[in-house]
Design an enzyme around this catalytic site. Structure first.
Site, PDB file in Angstrom:
ATOM      1  N   ILE A  39       0.864  -1.178   0.000  1.00  0.00           N
ATOM      2  CA  ILE A  39       0.000   0.000   0.000  1.00  0.00           C
ATOM      3  C   ILE A  39       0.902   1.229   0.000  1.00  0.00           C
ATOM      4  CG2 ILE A  39      -2.021  -1.068   1.044  1.00  0.00           C
ATOM      5  CD1 ILE A  39      -1.168  -0.086   3.735  1.00  0.00           C
ATOM      6  N   ASP A  40       0.378   2.357  -0.439  1.00  0.00           N
ATOM      7  CA  ASP A  40       1.177   3.567  -0.592  1.00  0.00           C
ATOM      8  C   ASP A  40       1.702   4.075   0.750  1.00  0.00           C
ATOM      9  OD1 ASP A  40       0.512   3.470  -3.284  1.00  0.00           O
ATOM     10  OD2 ASP A  40      -1.205   4.813  -3.041  1.00  0.00           O
ATOM     11  N   ARG A  41       2.735   4.885   0.672  1.00  0.00           N
ATOM     12  CA  ARG A  41       3.369   5.427   1.883  1.00  0.00           C
ATOM     13  C   ARG A  41       2.366   6.135   2.799  1.00  0.00           C
ATOM     14  NH1 ARG A  41       7.614  10.133   0.968  1.00  0.00           N
ATOM     15  NH2 ARG A  41       5.659  11.133   0.322  1.00  0.00           N
ATOM     16  N   ARG A  44      -7.236   5.665  -5.780  1.00  0.00           N
ATOM     17  CA  ARG A  44      -6.945   7.081  -6.008  1.00  0.00           C
ATOM     18  C   ARG A  44      -7.223   7.476  -7.457  1.00  0.00           C
ATOM     19  NH1 ARG A  44      -0.936   7.616  -3.973  1.00  0.00           N
ATOM     20  NH2 ARG A  44      -1.328   9.843  -4.357  1.00  0.00           N
TER      21      ARG A  44
END
Length: 311
Positions: free
Chosen positions: A140-142, A241
């Site tokens: 998953i993204d930062r 997103r």
């Protein structure tokens, strides 16, 4: 591909495509600038002959080049606290905090989730994804928080990877988006791929994009914002997103995917990145076959934001 050697046969759909763009689509881990450097140095061949950077392909062209093996830096264990939601001898599920990078990469070789996992698990992590991503089967993204599944051995890794490919793993996210969604629930079915105008972004509906499906439902409506749950059917890079931006409702706090944003786009409070939380993760245990489901509670910043929006 074998021993770093790549060979591609150009199909009709890539007729008249620039050589650097063509390779970057097929191997999205290579930057355009790196590919252009290879081409300038005569390392990229078309039908056995070096070509210039502006070469445009014809159907049937044979593209070949060699990539030397990258020298990977040493990744060291670090005593970083982990919020563990589930753990046994095969897998563990961690609740990743905001701002933490999942695995080492250029500019982030320390203080990542992998560094913490190496300390916690010692030598018990799958090795299928190499020394840079031990145990990592998805990410998953930062600035996305929440549940991340980690594999402790290769058998578990292969099982979980197969479940991801079959879309049988349950992944439910919570998000706050700009604007008011008209429908109570819906499905976004748009392929996702690299944005042809900006390689750092992904985009929906692009040529040669991969199938991507996101289900969403409204949980609560506010003035100018909507709190939603998103269920991933596929798991493309930045999928939620990108999809929410595509339908005109980008995520609150998202600095990358914010086109077609209603209003002035100013968040009601200070945020670090997108307001997105991986809350529920469900999978079949790789050894027992038992269904396991974990829930990561909303982080404090997210709960605080909802309180502000309710006023």
């Amino acid at each position: 591909m074998a021993d770093g050697r790549y060979l591609f046969q150009v199909t009709e759909e890539y007729e008249d495509e620039r050589i650097d763009k063509y390779i970057s689509v097929l191997i999205d881990s290579l930057s355009r600038s790196f590919l252009q450097k290879l081409i300038r140095e005569g390392q990229v061949l078309v039908n056995g002959t070096p070509v210039k950077q502006n070469y445009r392909l014809a159907e049937g062209d044979e593209v070949s080049f060699f990539l030397p093996e990258a020298v990977e830096p040493d990744i060291l264990p670090e005593d970083i606290p982990l919020d563990i939601l589930y753990e046994d001898d095969d897998v563990l599920v961690v609740n990743k905090p905001k701002g933490m990078v999942v695995h080492p990469a250029a500019g982030h070789y320390s203080h990542t989730l992998v560094n913490a996992l190496m300390y916690h698990c010692r030598d018990s992590l799958s090795g299928i994804n190499g020394v840079m991503r031990p145990g990592i089967v998805h990410r998953i993204d930062r600035d996305t928080t929440g549940s991340l599944l980690v594999c402790k051995n290769d058998t578990a890794h292969m099982s979980i990877a197969a479940q991801l490919k079959e879309h049988s793993i349950v992944r439910r996210y919570r998000a706050v988006v700009y604007g008011t969604l008209e429908q109570e629930e819906g499905v976004i079915d748009l392929p996702v791929g690299r944005d042809p105008s900006d390689r750092k972004r992904m985009a929906a509906g692009v040529r040669n994009g991969k199938e991507a499906v996101t289900h969403y439902r409204v949980l609560q409506r506010f003035r100018g914002y909507t709190y939603i749950e998103c269920r991933l059917e596929t798991g493309r890079t930045h999928q939620i997103r990108v999809h929410m931006e595509a339908i005109g409702h980008p995520l609150l706090g998202d600095e990358v995917y914010r086109r077609n944003m209603p209003g002035n786009g100013k968040p009601p409070c200070r945020l670090q990145g997108q307001c997105l939380h991986a809350m529920i993760l469900g999978f079949c245990h790789p050894r027992t076959g038992e269904y396991i489901e974990t829930t990561a509670p909303l982080p404090e910043y997210f709960s605080h934001l909802l309180q502000i929006l309710e006023v």
